[in-house]
Scaffold this active site. Structure first.
Site, PDB file in Angstrom:
ATOM      1  N   GLN A 102       0.934  -1.143  -0.160  1.00 49.41           N
ATOM      2  CA  GLN A 102      -0.029  -0.075   0.033  1.00 49.41           C
ATOM      3  C   GLN A 102       0.965   1.154  -0.050  1.00 49.41           C
ATOM      4  O   GLN A 102       2.033   1.273   0.164  1.00 49.41           O
ATOM      5  CB  GLN A 102      -0.850   0.031   1.145  1.00 49.41           C
ATOM      6  CG  GLN A 102      -0.453  -0.101   2.642  1.00 49.41           C
ATOM      7  CD  GLN A 102      -0.970  -0.217   3.660  1.00 49.41           C
ATOM      8  OE1 GLN A 102      -1.374   0.554   4.566  1.00 49.41           O
ATOM      9  NE2 GLN A 102      -1.851  -1.404   3.639  1.00 49.41           N
ATOM     10  N   HIS A 104       0.115   5.737   0.973  1.00 51.35           N
ATOM     11  CA  HIS A 104      -0.730   6.997   1.478  1.00 51.35           C
ATOM     12  C   HIS A 104      -0.395   8.084   0.479  1.00 51.35           C
ATOM     13  O   HIS A 104       0.688   8.542   0.324  1.00 51.35           O
ATOM     14  CB  HIS A 104      -0.534   7.086   2.774  1.00 51.35           C
ATOM     15  CG  HIS A 104      -0.751   5.796   3.787  1.00 51.35           C
ATOM     16  ND1 HIS A 104      -1.661   5.065   3.923  1.00 51.35           N
ATOM     17  CD2 HIS A 104       0.262   5.237   4.536  1.00 51.35           C
ATOM     18  CE1 HIS A 104      -1.677   3.833   4.281  1.00 51.35           C
ATOM     19  NE2 HIS A 104      -0.365   4.150   4.888  1.00 51.35           N
ATOM     20  N   GLU A 121       3.670   8.275   8.100  1.00 47.58           N
ATOM     21  CA  GLU A 121       3.655   7.472   9.638  1.00 47.58           C
ATOM     22  C   GLU A 121       5.042   7.071   9.893  1.00 47.58           C
ATOM     23  O   GLU A 121       5.898   6.830   9.126  1.00 47.58           O
ATOM     24  CB  GLU A 121       2.453   6.479   9.306  1.00 47.58           C
ATOM     25  CG  GLU A 121       2.739   5.627   8.157  1.00 47.58           C
ATOM     26  CD  GLU A 121       1.627   4.375   7.799  1.00 47.58           C
ATOM     27  OE1 GLU A 121       0.585   4.644   8.295  1.00 47.58           O
ATOM     28  OE2 GLU A 121       1.819   3.645   7.212  1.00 47.58           O
ATOM     29  N   HIS A 179       4.837   0.490   1.126  1.00 43.93           N
ATOM     30  CA  HIS A 179       5.378  -0.366   2.162  1.00 43.93           C
ATOM     31  C   HIS A 179       3.976  -1.452   2.469  1.00 43.93           C
ATOM     32  O   HIS A 179       2.947  -1.455   2.096  1.00 43.93           O
ATOM     33  CB  HIS A 179       5.364   0.509   3.515  1.00 43.93           C
ATOM     34  CG  HIS A 179       3.943   1.316   3.639  1.00 43.93           C
ATOM     35  ND1 HIS A 179       3.525   2.552   3.049  1.00 43.93           N
ATOM     36  CD2 HIS A 179       2.800   0.940   4.398  1.00 43.93           C
ATOM     37  CE1 HIS A 179       2.535   2.824   3.665  1.00 43.93           C
ATOM     38  NE2 HIS A 179       2.078   1.962   4.569  1.00 43.93           N
ATOM     39  N   ARG A 199      -4.579   0.721  -1.687  1.00 43.04           N
ATOM     40  CA  ARG A 199      -4.260  -0.801  -1.618  1.00 43.04           C
ATOM     41  C   ARG A 199      -3.641  -1.006  -2.867  1.00 43.04           C
ATOM     42  O   ARG A 199      -4.561  -0.800  -4.079  1.00 43.04           O
ATOM     43  CB  ARG A 199      -5.389  -1.560  -1.151  1.00 43.04           C
ATOM     44  CG  ARG A 199      -5.091  -2.938  -0.864  1.00 43.04           C
ATOM     45  CD  ARG A 199      -6.139  -3.804  -0.328  1.00 43.04           C
ATOM     46  NE  ARG A 199      -6.596  -3.248   0.988  1.00 43.04           N
ATOM     47  CZ  ARG A 199      -7.660  -2.979   1.108  1.00 43.04           C
ATOM     48  NH1 ARG A 199      -8.659  -2.867   0.163  1.00 43.04           N
ATOM     49  NH2 ARG A 199      -8.373  -2.318   2.028  1.00 43.04           N
TER      50      ARG A 199
END
Length: 331
Positions: A102, A104, A121, A179, A199
């Site tokens: 995935q 972001h 993150e 990641h 995804r």
């Protein structure tokens, strides 16, 4: 103003197709029939807001309390920067099986396409099975066309950097970095307050409902950073009886405190809330200004309002290790 104190939260567990049983066991919670992959420790994401579990505000949701006291809880600087919204989400994650590959989106894309925060993150590995590993970043340069071809023929993992991991390892995942957590890993995650995930590849497996899980191939292509880094790990030094900086980013700072003695933390100058995740050994948090004291058990987290972020960490059984995250206005 009503009396502010360190906030504990009701369990906020999320069932996932790749989750396991470690989180309920670690937290001494009733076992779920379905696998549990995530514990949202401190969340203001609209789909899953945490409920306060202690004190005068017990039963209130976190967003409602922040709306009542935005500057006192978030910090004046943070409240202004994020327009009174909670900017972080923290989780514990138990990956029994591999998560999807995935990525972001960054703030610009997330705002333009979804009207939300982007999602950078970090991961702190709490425990890992022997030979456990995860994917972070590309190991060779590819372009968008090759990316789409590899999604189609199922070879995308061939060009990803795979890293064997151990307890204490840290990875920073800025928005755009591909990641995936792989099976056999328990970790703490600190991220921007966002539920946006594109995804890319999911091994053709069904979700909990038995249906194929949606892929976001085209959106991910626009979000991906194809640049290859020499080293994707975050390197830091850890010492006993010390405040150990681990990571400093535009979105959050992360420190580790590993102590056997009462340890004073004065973070008032940051003008930010502090989230404390207890990784090892139950502890107490004693607030200097008010005298309030709460017990923070291993596997649980608390949020300390900015206005009272001057406190002692006190081990209950001789040793405690906590991960602290906050926003540093100087970064």
């Amino acid at each position: 103003m009503e009396h502010l104190y360190p906030l504990l939260f009701e369990p906020n567990l999320h069932e996932t197709v790749w989750g396991g049983k470690k989180l309920t066991t670690w937290k001494h919670l009733p076992e779920h029939a379905a696998p549990v992959g995530e514990s949202w420790e401190v969340s203001a994401v609209p789909s899953s807001i945490n409920i306060i579990a202690n004190g005068d505000f017990k039963g209130m949701d976190l967003v409602s309390l922040i709306n009542r006291y935005p500057t006192e809880i978030l910090g004046e600087h943070v409240a202004k920067q994020y327009k009174g919204q909670m900017p972080l989400l923290v989780k514990f994650i138990d990956a029994r099986d591999d998560l999807s590959i995935q990525v972001h989106p960054n703030d610009e894309m997330a705002q333009r396409v979804h009207g939300k925060f982007g999602k950078s993150e970090m991961w702190y590995i709490i425990d890992a099975d022997p030979e456990a590993s995860l994917y972070v970043g590309f190991k060779q340069e590819i372009d968008e066309n090759e990316y789409k071809q590899r999604i189609a023929d199922g070879t995308i993992t061939d060009v990803l950097a795979r890293h064997k991991v151990h307890a204490g390892d840290v990875f920073y995942l800025p928005a755009g970095r591909v990641h995936a957590i792989c099976g056999g890993i328990l970790l703490a995650e600190v991220q921007q307050s966002s539920d946006l995930t594109y995804r890319i590849y999911d091994y053709n497996r069904p979700g909990i409902d038995g249906k194929p899980r949606e892929l976001h191939t085209d959106l991910a292509a626009k979000a991906l950073d194809f640049h290859v880094e020499k080293d994707y790990r975050t390197h830091y030094s850890i010492q006993k009886e010390c405040d150990c900086p681990v990571l400093s980013t535009p979105y959050f700072n992360v420190h580790i405190v590993d102590t056997s003695s009462p340890f004073h933390r004065n973070l008032i100058g940051n003008d930010s809330f502090v989230i404390t995740m207890c990784l090892e050994g139950d502890c107490k948090i004693h607030i200097h200004k008010t005298g309030d004291e709460i017990e923070l058990r291993e596997g649980f987290s608390c949020m300390i309002p900015a206005v009272i972020a001057d406190y002692d960490l006190i081990s209950i059984n001789g040793h405690t290790k906590v991960l602290e995250t906050f926003i540093d206005r100087t970064v």
